[in-house]
Design a protein around this motif. Structure first.
Motif, PDB file in Angstrom:
ATOM      1  N   ASN A 315     -23.304   2.240  -6.229  1.00 24.31           N
ATOM      2  CA  ASN A 315     -23.319   3.114  -7.407  1.00 24.31           C
ATOM      3  C   ASN A 315     -22.718   4.485  -7.145  1.00 24.31           C
ATOM      4  OD1 ASN A 315     -24.742   1.159  -9.005  1.00 24.31           O
ATOM      5  ND2 ASN A 315     -26.597   1.701  -7.879  1.00 24.31           N
ATOM      6  N   CYS A 316     -22.049   4.620  -6.003  1.00 21.21           N
ATOM      7  CA  CYS A 316     -21.414   5.899  -5.674  1.00 21.21           C
ATOM      8  C   CYS A 316     -20.075   6.003  -6.396  1.00 21.21           C
ATOM      9  CB  CYS A 316     -21.204   6.022  -4.168  1.00 21.21           C
ATOM     10  SG  CYS A 316     -20.340   7.536  -3.669  1.00 21.21           S
ATOM     11  N   PRO A 317     -19.867   7.027  -7.220  1.00 15.85           N
ATOM     12  CA  PRO A 317     -18.560   7.185  -7.869  1.00 15.85           C
ATOM     13  C   PRO A 317     -17.457   7.283  -6.817  1.00 15.85           C
ATOM     14  CG  PRO A 317     -20.175   8.669  -8.834  1.00 15.85           C
ATOM     15  CD  PRO A 317     -20.825   8.071  -7.615  1.00 15.85           C
ATOM     16  N   GLY A 318     -16.466   6.444  -6.958  1.00 15.73           N
ATOM     17  CA  GLY A 318     -15.388   6.434  -5.984  1.00 15.73           C
ATOM     18  C   GLY A 318     -15.585   5.445  -4.861  1.00 15.73           C
ATOM     19  N   GLY A 319     -16.803   4.897  -4.737  1.00 13.75           N
ATOM     20  CA  GLY A 319     -17.045   3.883  -3.730  1.00 13.75           C
ATOM     21  C   GLY A 319     -17.501   4.442  -2.391  1.00 13.75           C
ATOM     22  N   ALA A 320     -17.582   3.561  -1.412  1.00  9.43           N
ATOM     23  CA  ALA A 320     -18.152   3.898  -0.109  1.00  9.43           C
ATOM     24  C   ALA A 320     -17.389   5.003   0.606  1.00  9.43           C
ATOM     25  CB  ALA A 320     -18.211   2.655   0.767  1.00  9.43           C
ATOM     26  N   SER A 321     -16.090   5.118   0.365  1.00  4.42           N
ATOM     27  CA  SER A 321     -15.306   6.153   1.046  1.00  4.42           C
ATOM     28  C   SER A 321     -15.738   7.550   0.631  1.00  4.42           C
ATOM     29  CB  SER A 321     -13.811   5.961   0.768  1.00  4.42           C
ATOM     30  OG  SER A 321     -13.527   6.133  -0.607  1.00  4.42           O
ATOM     31  N   HIS A 322     -16.457   7.666  -0.497  1.00  4.77           N
ATOM     32  CA  HIS A 322     -16.933   8.957  -0.980  1.00  4.77           C
ATOM     33  C   HIS A 322     -18.389   9.212  -0.582  1.00  4.77           C
ATOM     34  CE1 HIS A 322     -13.599   9.980  -3.930  1.00  4.77           C
ATOM     35  NE2 HIS A 322     -13.283   8.762  -3.516  1.00  4.77           N
ATOM     36  N   HIS A 323     -18.955   8.330   0.239  1.00  8.28           N
ATOM     37  CA  HIS A 323     -20.343   8.531   0.647  1.00  8.28           C
ATOM     38  C   HIS A 323     -20.430   9.699   1.620  1.00  8.28           C
ATOM     39  CE1 HIS A 323     -19.627   6.932   4.706  1.00  8.28           C
ATOM     40  NE2 HIS A 323     -20.850   7.367   4.985  1.00  8.28           N
ATOM     41  N   TYR A 324     -21.627  10.285   1.756  1.00  3.48           N
ATOM     42  CA  TYR A 324     -21.856  11.324   2.757  1.00  3.48           C
ATOM     43  C   TYR A 324     -23.052  10.916   3.613  1.00  3.48           C
ATOM     44  CZ  TYR A 324     -25.456  12.958  -0.548  1.00  3.48           C
ATOM     45  OH  TYR A 324     -26.539  13.025  -1.390  1.00  3.48           O
ATOM     46  N   ASP A 325     -22.935  11.205   4.905  1.00  3.18           N
ATOM     47  CA  ASP A 325     -23.995  10.885   5.854  1.00  3.18           C
ATOM     48  C   ASP A 325     -25.005  12.015   5.968  1.00  3.18           C
ATOM     49  OD1 ASP A 325     -22.790   8.322   6.977  1.00  3.18           O
ATOM     50  OD2 ASP A 325     -21.167   9.748   7.306  1.00  3.18           O
ATOM     51  N   MET A 326     -24.511  13.248   5.961  1.00  2.00           N
ATOM     52  CA  MET A 326     -25.369  14.425   6.080  1.00  2.00           C
ATOM     53  C   MET A 326     -24.926  15.480   5.076  1.00  2.00           C
ATOM     54  SD  MET A 326     -26.020  15.081  10.126  1.00  2.00           S
ATOM     55  CE  MET A 326     -25.787  13.793  11.363  1.00  2.00           C
ATOM     56  N   SER A 327     -25.827  16.436   4.855  1.00  2.00           N
ATOM     57  CA  SER A 327     -25.517  17.590   4.021  1.00  2.00           C
ATOM     58  C   SER A 327     -25.552  18.854   4.870  1.00  2.00           C
ATOM     59  CB  SER A 327     -26.527  17.736   2.881  1.00  2.00           C
ATOM     60  OG  SER A 327     -26.444  16.655   1.971  1.00  2.00           O
ATOM     61  N   LEU A 328     -24.617  19.752   4.604  1.00  2.00           N
ATOM     62  CA  LEU A 328     -24.713  21.117   5.112  1.00  2.00           C
ATOM     63  C   LEU A 328     -25.294  21.943   3.978  1.00  2.00           C
ATOM     64  CD1 LEU A 328     -24.170  23.302   7.237  1.00  2.00           C
ATOM     65  CD2 LEU A 328     -21.894  23.591   6.208  1.00  2.00           C
ATOM     66  N   TRP A 329     -26.557  22.304   4.097  1.00  2.00           N
ATOM     67  CA  TRP A 329     -27.300  22.967   3.042  1.00  2.00           C
ATOM     68  C   TRP A 329     -27.312  24.462   3.335  1.00  2.00           C
ATOM     69  CZ3 TRP A 329     -33.007  21.158   1.759  1.00  2.00           C
ATOM     70  CH2 TRP A 329     -33.474  21.863   0.645  1.00  2.00           C
ATOM     71  N   LEU A 330     -26.529  25.215   2.571  1.00  2.00           N
ATOM     72  CA  LEU A 330     -26.382  26.656   2.768  1.00  2.00           C
ATOM     73  C   LEU A 330     -27.182  27.383   1.701  1.00  2.00           C
ATOM     74  CD1 LEU A 330     -22.553  26.753   3.548  1.00  2.00           C
ATOM     75  CD2 LEU A 330     -24.466  26.721   5.167  1.00  2.00           C
ATOM     76  N   THR A 331     -28.265  28.042   2.119  1.00  2.00           N
ATOM     77  CA  THR A 331     -29.225  28.635   1.196  1.00  2.00           C
ATOM     78  C   THR A 331     -29.238  30.155   1.327  1.00  2.00           C
ATOM     79  OG1 THR A 331     -30.638  26.669   1.321  1.00  2.00           O
ATOM     80  CG2 THR A 331     -31.661  28.690   0.514  1.00  2.00           C
ATOM     81  N   SER A 332     -29.096  30.833   0.224  1.00  2.00           N
ATOM     82  CA  SER A 332     -29.129  32.299   0.223  1.00  2.00           C
ATOM     83  C   SER A 332     -30.500  32.805   0.651  1.00  2.00           C
ATOM     84  CB  SER A 332     -28.806  32.822  -1.182  1.00  2.00           C
ATOM     85  OG  SER A 332     -28.877  34.231  -1.233  1.00  2.00           O
ATOM     86  N   GLY A 333     -30.507  33.748   1.605  1.00  2.00           N
ATOM     87  CA  GLY A 333     -31.750  34.356   2.049  1.00  2.00           C
ATOM     88  C   GLY A 333     -32.585  33.513   2.984  1.00  2.00           C
ATOM     89  N   PHE A 334     -32.074  32.386   3.408  1.00  2.00           N
ATOM     90  CA  PHE A 334     -32.846  31.479   4.269  1.00  2.00           C
ATOM     91  C   PHE A 334     -32.781  31.969   5.714  1.00  2.00           C
ATOM     92  CE2 PHE A 334     -33.498  27.434   6.598  1.00  2.00           C
ATOM     93  CZ  PHE A 334     -34.688  27.027   6.012  1.00  2.00           C
ATOM     94  N   GLY A 335     -33.938  32.166   6.321  1.00  2.00           N
ATOM     95  CA  GLY A 335     -33.986  32.598   7.704  1.00  2.00           C
ATOM     96  C   GLY A 335     -34.175  31.425   8.646  1.00  2.00           C
TER      97      GLY A 335
END
Length: 418
Positions: A315-335
């Motif tokens: 159900n991933c738009p674009g198929g498996a090539s558009h999948h992501y394994d991890m996220s880089l989560w950049l949060t304002s003010g996060f220590g």
């Protein structure tokens, strides 16, 4: 730093599905440059000699995104050097010149030199000076601990974007840590096994993700801030993430049956609250708008490995090539930071202020968690001092961190049939 564990996945013991890598041929030609230490005759204060063997293929000779090595305003004879701790057998080299059509230009002439043990000796070959491509020099096999690129400036100062030293890369076999690290490594692994009873049942470590992809990793960026980001900043974020991830992968190259000399990283998507924050119109990455999870923008769950442990993404738009394994989560003010199988979370201001820093130590620490490395808040293994995974005691991957990382591969590699 604190380590966030997956609530959803903590109890999973699913076997997962892995595509096994082809066994590498022994003594196959490989790029040995990443394992060398780089140095130079001179480096402009705003450039970095580490660029010459960071494994990043430049898009052009006037690369404005990735790190570069240049000697402006110095001219005349200049050199860049790769040094190994042990002799390497080399059969060719590939050199990509830095040329901004201004103060830094391709050299008037250049040559490769090897260290004989007492002096540098020229390596015979054909030396081209083409821009926007690698200039390859092939030669009879030589054994040396140093390879030097010696350049004579022409219309300006000189510089390099990448050097590849091609040689025979027979993989190391067995388990051979330095004698002084055997005891602390054993202590660490015993602690890991006793602390995490589901250690071997868990199937979404970074190791699992790379092996499922047959030697690559995909990321999505969670832009958890109200700030805008330009296309140039986006590309810098991607490049810095790639460089930091590569530092851990370089630890494994050629070690104990690890099947990949490089592990390409691709950012496939960005998640944001408001599309207007992303100041680009190209379609180089997928954009996810106002899909909120954990009070932060979330990349599409049907495309995330965290949510699809089978490795299938129907159900991933674009198929498996558009999948992501991890996220880089950049949060304002996060220590501080957090890391796990889902990716890494650090402060957006911290990351943006370190786009050109050699070691983004909080991110490096959190990537270590994504591969299973533990924290050391309340104890220190025998005989070791500061190291990256003991938060606040080191700012880069140390020898002990590297061997802890390799120890995880030693214990998990059998699940992949290698």
């Amino acid at each position: 730093m604190r380590r966030l564990r997956s609530v959803i996945l903590a109890g999973l013991v699913a076997a997962g599905t892995f595509l096994l890598p082809a066994a590498p041929a022994s003594a196959a030609p490989v790029n040995l440059a990443p394992s060398a230490s780089p140095s130079a005759s001179y480096t402009s204060p705003w450039e970095n000699v580490a660029a010459i063997n960071d494994g990043i293929d430049p898009p052009s000779s006037n690369d404005t995104v990735n790190r570069r090595w240049g000697t402006w305003p110095n001219t005349g004879e200049q050199w860049a050097l790769l040094t190994w701790s042990q002799a390497q057998t080399l059969t060719s080299a590939q050199v990509y010149f830095f040329d901004d059509n201004g103060g830094v230009r391709v050299p008037a002439s250049w040559r490769l030199q090897r260290w004989t043990g007492s002096a540098y000796a020229d390596i015979p070959g054909t030396y081209a000076t083409a821009t926007n491509t690698y200039n390859t020099v092939t030669f009879a096999a030589v054994s040396t601990t140093r390879l030097r690129v010696l350049m004579q400036s022409g219309q300006g100062s000189v510089g390099l974007l990448e050097v590849k030293a091609i040689g025979e890369g027979a993989p190391q076999t067995g388990w051979n840590p330095p004698a002084n690290l055997v005891t602390p490594l054993n202590e660490v692994w015993q602690h890991v096994e006793s602390t995490y009873p589901n250690l071997y049942g868990f199937r979404n470590y970074g190791w699992d993700q790379i092996m499922a992809n047959r030697g690559s990793i995909n990321y999505c960026v969670r832009w958890d801030t109200s700030a805008t980001v330009t296309a140039a900043q986006r590309d810098q974020i991607h490049a810095q993430l790639t460089r930091q991830f590569k530092k851990w992968m370089d630890v494994m190259a050629g070690h104990n049956g690890w099947p990949y000399s490089t592990v390409p990283l691709k950012v496939v998507g960005w998640a944001v609250r408001d599309r207007a924050q992303l100041q680009w119109s190209d379609n180089s990455v997928d954009i996810y708008v106002n899909d909120i999870r954990e009070n932060a923008p979330q990349c599409a769950e049907p495309c995330g490995r965290f949510f699809n442990q089978s490795g299938n993404y129907p159900n991933c738009p674009g198929g498996a090539s558009h999948h992501y394994d991890m996220s880089l989560w950049l949060t304002s003010g996060f220590g501080g930071g957090a890391g796990g199988d889902w990716g890494q979370r650090i402060g957006s201001e911290y990351f943006m202020s370190n786009l050109n820093t050699d070691n983004v130590h909080i991110l490096l620490h959190e990537i270590g968690h994504s591969f299973g490395l533990d924290d050391f808040y309340d104890w220190t293994p025998t005989g070791v001092g500061g190291f990256l995974m003991k938060a606040g005691s080191a700012s880069q991957i140390t020898e002990f961190d590297a061997w802890m990382f390799r120890d995880w591969w030693r214990h998990l590699r059998s699940r992949y049939g290698v």
